[in-house]
Write an enzyme that holds these catalytic residues in place. Sequence first.
Site, PDB file in Angstrom:
ATOM      1  N   ARG A 228      -3.328  -3.063  -2.113  1.00 31.23           N
ATOM      2  CA  ARG A 228      -1.962  -3.536  -1.871  1.00 31.23           C
ATOM      3  C   ARG A 228      -1.947  -4.421  -0.625  1.00 31.23           C
ATOM      4  O   ARG A 228      -2.673  -4.167   0.343  1.00 31.23           O
ATOM      5  CB  ARG A 228      -1.005  -2.358  -1.659  1.00 31.23           C
ATOM      6  CG  ARG A 228      -0.671  -1.600  -2.925  1.00 31.23           C
ATOM      7  CD  ARG A 228       0.142  -2.417  -3.929  1.00 31.23           C
ATOM      8  NE  ARG A 228       0.502  -1.662  -5.117  1.00 31.23           N
ATOM      9  CZ  ARG A 228      -0.166  -1.704  -6.286  1.00 31.23           C
ATOM     10  NH1 ARG A 228      -1.235  -2.471  -6.421  1.00 31.23           N
ATOM     11  NH2 ARG A 228       0.262  -0.997  -7.323  1.00 31.23           N
ATOM     12  N   HIS A 276      -2.931 -11.261  -7.839  1.00 29.54           N
ATOM     13  CA  HIS A 276      -2.790  -9.864  -8.279  1.00 29.54           C
ATOM     14  C   HIS A 276      -3.287  -9.691  -9.727  1.00 29.54           C
ATOM     15  O   HIS A 276      -2.551  -9.217 -10.601  1.00 29.54           O
ATOM     16  CB  HIS A 276      -1.335  -9.404  -8.145  1.00 29.54           C
ATOM     17  CG  HIS A 276      -1.208  -7.913  -8.061  1.00 29.54           C
ATOM     18  ND1 HIS A 276      -0.327  -7.286  -7.226  1.00 29.54           N
ATOM     19  CD2 HIS A 276      -1.858  -6.900  -8.714  1.00 29.54           C
ATOM     20  CE1 HIS A 276      -0.428  -5.972  -7.363  1.00 29.54           C
ATOM     21  NE2 HIS A 276      -1.357  -5.715  -8.266  1.00 29.54           N
TER      22      HIS A 276
HETATM   23  P1  NAP Z   1      -6.610   7.135  -7.317  1.00 32.26           P
HETATM   24  O1  NAP Z   1      -7.420   7.578  -8.474  1.00 32.26           O
HETATM   25  O2  NAP Z   1      -5.364   7.887  -6.983  1.00 32.26           O
HETATM   26  O3  NAP Z   1      -7.567   7.130  -6.048  1.00 32.26           O
HETATM   27  C1  NAP Z   1      -7.112   7.029  -4.751  1.00 32.26           C
HETATM   28  C2  NAP Z   1      -8.258   7.314  -3.784  1.00 32.26           C
HETATM   29  O4  NAP Z   1      -7.809   7.066  -2.450  1.00 32.26           O
HETATM   30  C3  NAP Z   1      -8.714   8.775  -3.838  1.00 32.26           C
HETATM   31  O5  NAP Z   1     -10.107   8.839  -3.678  1.00 32.26           O
HETATM   32  C4  NAP Z   1      -8.012   9.381  -2.613  1.00 32.26           C
HETATM   33  O6  NAP Z   1      -8.703  10.479  -2.038  1.00 32.26           O
HETATM   34  C5  NAP Z   1      -8.061   8.218  -1.659  1.00 32.26           C
HETATM   35  N1  NAP Z   1      -7.039   8.343  -0.616  1.00 32.26           N
HETATM   36  C6  NAP Z   1      -5.705   8.381  -0.756  1.00 32.26           C
HETATM   37  N2  NAP Z   1      -5.093   8.506   0.438  1.00 32.26           N
HETATM   38  C7  NAP Z   1      -6.085   8.572   1.356  1.00 32.26           C
HETATM   39  C8  NAP Z   1      -6.105   8.713   2.755  1.00 32.26           C
HETATM   40  N3  NAP Z   1      -4.984   8.808   3.479  1.00 32.26           N
HETATM   41  N4  NAP Z   1      -7.307   8.746   3.362  1.00 32.26           N
HETATM   42  C9  NAP Z   1      -8.454   8.663   2.653  1.00 32.26           C
HETATM   43  N5  NAP Z   1      -8.490   8.514   1.314  1.00 32.26           N
HETATM   44  C10 NAP Z   1      -7.322   8.466   0.682  1.00 32.26           C
HETATM   45  O7  NAP Z   1      -6.183   5.619  -7.478  1.00 32.26           O
HETATM   46  P2  NAP Z   1      -6.862   4.478  -8.372  1.00 32.26           P
HETATM   47  O8  NAP Z   1      -6.475   4.607  -9.790  1.00 32.26           O
HETATM   48  O9  NAP Z   1      -8.313   4.438  -8.046  1.00 32.26           O
HETATM   49  O10 NAP Z   1      -6.125   3.178  -7.785  1.00 32.26           O
HETATM   50  C11 NAP Z   1      -6.189   2.855  -6.420  1.00 32.26           C
HETATM   51  C12 NAP Z   1      -5.197   1.771  -6.079  1.00 32.26           C
HETATM   52  O11 NAP Z   1      -5.630   0.519  -6.588  1.00 32.26           O
HETATM   53  C13 NAP Z   1      -3.803   1.926  -6.682  1.00 32.26           C
HETATM   54  O12 NAP Z   1      -3.017   2.839  -5.955  1.00 32.26           O
HETATM   55  C14 NAP Z   1      -3.263   0.516  -6.625  1.00 32.26           C
HETATM   56  O13 NAP Z   1      -2.580   0.310  -5.403  1.00 32.26           O
HETATM   57  C15 NAP Z   1      -4.510  -0.347  -6.645  1.00 32.26           C
HETATM   58  N6  NAP Z   1      -4.593  -1.160  -7.876  1.00 32.26           N
HETATM   59  C16 NAP Z   1      -4.558  -2.506  -7.758  1.00 32.26           C
HETATM   60  C17 NAP Z   1      -4.651  -3.288  -8.889  1.00 32.26           C
HETATM   61  C18 NAP Z   1      -4.692  -4.784  -8.821  1.00 32.26           C
HETATM   62  O14 NAP Z   1      -4.614  -5.445  -9.831  1.00 32.26           O
HETATM   63  N7  NAP Z   1      -4.816  -5.350  -7.643  1.00 32.26           N
HETATM   64  C19 NAP Z   1      -4.778  -2.676 -10.154  1.00 32.26           C
HETATM   65  C20 NAP Z   1      -4.790  -1.299 -10.217  1.00 32.26           C
HETATM   66  C21 NAP Z   1      -4.705  -0.541  -9.074  1.00 32.26           C
HETATM   67  P3  NAP Z   1      -8.872  11.855  -2.858  1.00 32.26           P
HETATM   68  O15 NAP Z   1      -9.816  11.512  -3.984  1.00 32.26           O
HETATM   69  O16 NAP Z   1      -9.478  12.781  -1.898  1.00 32.26           O
HETATM   70  O17 NAP Z   1      -7.491  12.217  -3.337  1.00 32.26           O
HETATM   71  C1  GLV Z   2      -1.528  -2.720 -10.286  1.00 28.70           C
HETATM   72  O1  GLV Z   2      -1.491  -3.206  -9.198  1.00 28.70           O
HETATM   73  C2  GLV Z   2      -1.511  -1.313 -10.537  1.00 28.70           C
HETATM   74  O2  GLV Z   2      -1.221  -0.541  -9.623  1.00 28.70           O
HETATM   75  O3  GLV Z   2      -1.790  -0.926 -11.692  1.00 28.70           O
END
Ligand code: NAP
Ligand code: GLV
Length: 313
Positions: A228, A276
């Site tokens: 983000r 994005h």
């Molecule tokens: P996820 O499965 O919820 O993983 C989040 C990770 O971050 C987990 O390993 C979590 O730790 C860690 N985390 C959260 N808060 C933390 C903190 N304060 N300190 C240290 N580690 C922390 O999420 P995801 O599906 O991988 O997606 C991640 C992010 O990618 C989304 O939230 C979104 O913002 C972004 N995204 C962007 C796009 C794009 O097109 N640019 C697309 C999709 C997603 P734990 O494992 O210990 O809980």
């Molecule tokens: C895109 O940014 C998502 O969070 O899926």
Amino acid sequence: MKILFYMPLTDAATWLHDLARALPDADLREWQPGDRAPADFAVVWRPPREMLAGRDTLRAIFNLGAGVDAILALEREQPGTLPRNVPLIRLEDTGMGAQMAEYVTHAVLRYLRCFDEYDAQQRERRWKALEPHPRATFTVGVLGLGVLGTQVARTLASFGLPVRGYSRGAKQIDGVTTFAGEARFDAFLDGAKVLVNLLPYTPDTAGVLNARTFARLARGAYLVNVARGAHLVDTDLLAALASGQLAAATLDVFHEEPLPADHPFWREPRITITPHTSALTLREESVAQVASKIGALLRGEPVSGVVRAERGY
Ligand code: NAP
Ligand code: GLV
């Protein structure tokens, strides 16, 4: 079973068609302002407050993205946007993991193999082999080891690069050195050559990509932000590029999107900008996951991907 759908700037008819095919017994409709008729499930992206407020009988709300920061921010700004006690369920992978792995690998290999420098040389018709970056110290740190970060870290490790990963809770991933919790943050950063951000945006992670963070990386490090825009302190990035602490950055996300035409990032050649698109919500995969989870909920089975609002992800 009645399902409400809302996803602005998209071809709602195609989504509704695909959802109807996956859930033949469902009565589906696109939400329109003023629609207060009952519903059992909502499938949404950035819904307006009036769509969900007061719908306490919903069985679940499906967020058509991995990140839930926008919908939780709406709830913080306008309490009551999300009905109480209704689970909010986010997308898990649905093809985003492979897209993220491609995007981040492309950026990292481009920096490792000096493609920017060769582009510059080509413009000058200059034929000169450059000293390669030593692979053993081209350490990539992945912030966030969730659904997406884990796939990215594994893919990078498959190239033989030293890969570190950082998360809240402890993790074990083959080929990845993992660090958990705030107390290990500096050790995770120290000397890393590339920092990849895949954290969710929460009050704890806001502004994590800042001058202090950059200062702990290797001199001339690279930043890849695919999570983000508000994770990044924009002025700190520009200062780190100006001082040479950072060599370049690849940014897919921004505080304001679309990135305003007068934003200084557009004028900084060491910043690569994409709109994005590092991991798009893919319709087929997302419909299949939502339909499968609705089926599980109807059978009274637990589902994964339920957001914990107190954690912010
Ligand atoms: P996820 O499965 O919820 O993983 C989040 C990770 O971050 C987990 O390993 C979590 O730790 C860690 N985390 C959260 N808060 C933390 C903190 N304060 N300190 C240290 N580690 C922390 O999420 P995801 O599906 O991988 O997606 C991640 C992010 O990618 C989304 O939230 C979104 O913002 C972004 N995204 C962007 C796009 C794009 O097109 N640019 C697309 C999709 C997603 P734990 O494992 O210990 O809980
Ligand atoms: C895109 O940014 C998502 O969070 O899926």
